[in-house]
Design an enzyme around this catalytic site. Sequence first.
Site, PDB file in Angstrom:
ATOM      1  N   ARG A  26       0.841  -1.211   0.000  1.00 41.27           N
ATOM      2  CA  ARG A  26       0.000   0.000   0.000  1.00 41.27           C
ATOM      3  C   ARG A  26       0.875   1.260   0.000  1.00 41.27           C
ATOM      4  O   ARG A  26       0.454   2.330  -0.410  1.00 41.27           O
ATOM      5  CB  ARG A  26      -0.987   0.007   1.171  1.00 41.27           C
ATOM      6  CG  ARG A  26      -1.878   1.255   1.208  1.00 41.27           C
ATOM      7  CD  ARG A  26      -3.212   1.080   1.945  1.00 41.27           C
ATOM      8  NE  ARG A  26      -3.089   0.315   3.159  1.00 41.27           N
ATOM      9  CZ  ARG A  26      -2.545   0.757   4.300  1.00 41.27           C
ATOM     10  NH1 ARG A  26      -2.103   1.982   4.381  1.00 41.27           N
ATOM     11  NH2 ARG A  26      -2.481  -0.026   5.347  1.00 41.27           N
ATOM     12  N   TYR A  31     -17.220  14.592 -14.689  1.00 36.93           N
ATOM     13  CA  TYR A  31     -17.601  13.186 -14.622  1.00 36.93           C
ATOM     14  C   TYR A  31     -18.656  12.990 -13.520  1.00 36.93           C
ATOM     15  O   TYR A  31     -18.547  13.571 -12.444  1.00 36.93           O
ATOM     16  CB  TYR A  31     -16.347  12.358 -14.348  1.00 36.93           C
ATOM     17  CG  TYR A  31     -16.567  10.881 -14.414  1.00 36.93           C
ATOM     18  CD1 TYR A  31     -16.842  10.253 -15.627  1.00 36.93           C
ATOM     19  CD2 TYR A  31     -16.521  10.098 -13.273  1.00 36.93           C
ATOM     20  CE1 TYR A  31     -17.046   8.890 -15.691  1.00 36.93           C
ATOM     21  CE2 TYR A  31     -16.718   8.729 -13.325  1.00 36.93           C
ATOM     22  CZ  TYR A  31     -16.986   8.133 -14.536  1.00 36.93           C
ATOM     23  OH  TYR A  31     -17.184   6.784 -14.594  1.00 36.93           O
ATOM     24  N   ASP A  34      -8.673  16.774 -15.298  1.00 38.42           N
ATOM     25  CA  ASP A  34      -8.973  15.377 -15.618  1.00 38.42           C
ATOM     26  C   ASP A  34      -8.750  15.237 -17.122  1.00 38.42           C
ATOM     27  O   ASP A  34      -9.536  15.720 -17.929  1.00 38.42           O
ATOM     28  CB  ASP A  34     -10.428  15.065 -15.226  1.00 38.42           C
ATOM     29  CG  ASP A  34     -10.826  13.620 -15.535  1.00 38.42           C
ATOM     30  OD1 ASP A  34     -10.189  12.987 -16.392  1.00 38.42           O
ATOM     31  OD2 ASP A  34     -11.805  13.141 -14.926  1.00 38.42           O
ATOM     32  N   LYS A  58      -9.309   3.895 -19.281  1.00 39.09           N
ATOM     33  CA  LYS A  58      -9.686   4.284 -20.640  1.00 39.09           C
ATOM     34  C   LYS A  58      -8.492   4.168 -21.599  1.00 39.09           C
ATOM     35  O   LYS A  58      -7.967   3.095 -21.754  1.00 39.09           O
ATOM     36  CB  LYS A  58     -10.293   5.692 -20.597  1.00 39.09           C
ATOM     37  CG  LYS A  58     -11.269   5.931 -19.417  1.00 39.09           C
ATOM     38  CD  LYS A  58     -12.548   5.131 -19.514  1.00 39.09           C
ATOM     39  CE  LYS A  58     -13.397   5.137 -18.235  1.00 39.09           C
ATOM     40  NZ  LYS A  58     -13.714   6.427 -17.667  1.00 39.09           N
TER      41      LYS A  58
HETATM   42  C1  LIG Z   1     -14.162   6.989 -16.379  1.00 34.81           C
HETATM   43  C2  LIG Z   1     -13.840   8.365 -15.989  1.00 34.81           C
HETATM   44  C3  LIG Z   1     -13.535   8.705 -14.660  1.00 34.81           C
HETATM   45  C4  LIG Z   1     -13.582   7.694 -13.534  1.00 34.81           C
HETATM   46  O1  LIG Z   1     -12.629   6.696 -13.689  1.00 34.81           O
HETATM   47  P1  LIG Z   1     -12.796   5.208 -13.103  1.00 34.81           P
HETATM   48  O2  LIG Z   1     -11.536   4.566 -13.543  1.00 34.81           O
HETATM   49  O3  LIG Z   1     -14.025   4.621 -13.715  1.00 34.81           O
HETATM   50  O4  LIG Z   1     -12.927   5.331 -11.632  1.00 34.81           O
HETATM   51  C5  LIG Z   1     -13.203  10.007 -14.376  1.00 34.81           C
HETATM   52  N1  LIG Z   1     -13.186  10.956 -15.326  1.00 34.81           N
HETATM   53  C6  LIG Z   1     -13.488  10.678 -16.607  1.00 34.81           C
HETATM   54  C7  LIG Z   1     -13.464  11.787 -17.610  1.00 34.81           C
HETATM   55  C8  LIG Z   1     -13.829   9.386 -16.985  1.00 34.81           C
HETATM   56  O5  LIG Z   1     -14.153   9.116 -18.254  1.00 34.81           O
END
Ligand SMILES: *Cc1c(COP(=O)(O)O)cnc(C)c1O
Length: 402
Positions: free
Chosen positions: A59, A112, A184, A209
Amino acid sequence: MKKQNMKMETAVIHQGYDSKVHHDSLATPLYQTSTFSFSNAEEGENRFAGNSEGNIYSRLGNPTVRVLEERMKEIEFGEGALAFGSGMAAVSAILVYLTKAGDHVLCSRGIYGCTFGLLEIMQEKYGITHSLVSMTTEEEIEQAIQPETVCIFLETPINPTMELVNLEAVVAVASRRGIQVVVDNTFSSPYLQNPICMGADFVLHSATKYLNGHGDVVGGILVGKDKEEIAQLRKTVQKDMGGIMSPFDAWLLLRGLKTLHVRMDRHVANAKKILAFLQKERSVKKIFYPFDPSHPQYDIAVKQMREGGGLISFEVEGGKKEAQAFMNALSLIKIAVSLGDAETLIQHPASMTHAAVPKKERDKMGISDSLVRLSVGLEHTDDLISDLAQAFEKAKLELQEI
Ligand SMILES: *Cc1c(COP(=O)(O)O)cnc(C)c1O
């Protein structure tokens, strides 16, 4: 702008890994272990005190995960990076790190859904408020800043409307006010946009992603431009909240990341071909794509992004019924949320990713019931376009029969 030691295409393959200290293994080994043994009690004491380098417990750090963090740091032009168990774990760590009770977070007009959910929890439980505003000019941003504002949290392009935030304007205002900027960057990936180079303080990714790209990992990454702040985050919120990435997921991510540039080039090329097809399709009412010259913020897009990305949103003629009939008529393209995978995916934001946002808010954000979002994959565009074409045709016939 900070200079990289290596070009991004090289860094995604080599950065942060030295085979000499891993028995000459070409691929990064998977250290699937929870803990690490000390040769004696004093060594354990020294590691805990920070007087000697070395692993303690996964961790707090794991060699496989560290390679991924070093690599991500480099390709996002930061000074430090942390890996998390999900994108949301990265979002929650940075928001908890930057705020205290009574503070205010200024957000882009769309964020998001779960980031919004988290901010609602923080508001309800800790009195940390937030507001969502359009961020195209410095005036707009200045006006939205409150005395309690400690950070600007934004996405660009915004999901799913592809609205853009003017990064240069945000950074200009934030630096005048001494406010931190968190971006983000999931939608663009580091290959198409590097917010730290434009002055952002932190960049985060849902590694689920494009970074992984193969639809088999849930993970998150946070990169910071200040080494000390990342070290502090590692020692505090990451360690104590505990949303870390597993070694196996880091190992899969290292594998996926090696082809980021190759995949992104094809995602973009495919998206452009599909955009050209959609522009001629009569069942399509409106298209949202950052590098489409008719995009209202095209000027901002070409200034801060290298390419328009692999996501296209569009409205079909009609409403929810027509959008759903079209989606149901697809056969190759899969109905699924998430994005950035090899498979082309389609989803209906109003009833799926943004169903929790009240209809009035959705309308304000530009998310109509006829809007669908396409994550263009890596298949041949001939196959994708023929699937789209037959689905438009089939949906039209079906709706006529009703
Ligand atoms: C999917 C996504 C998230 C969250 O990510 P997870 O890996 O599903 O927790 C945050 N911001 C954006 C723009 C996303 O597409």
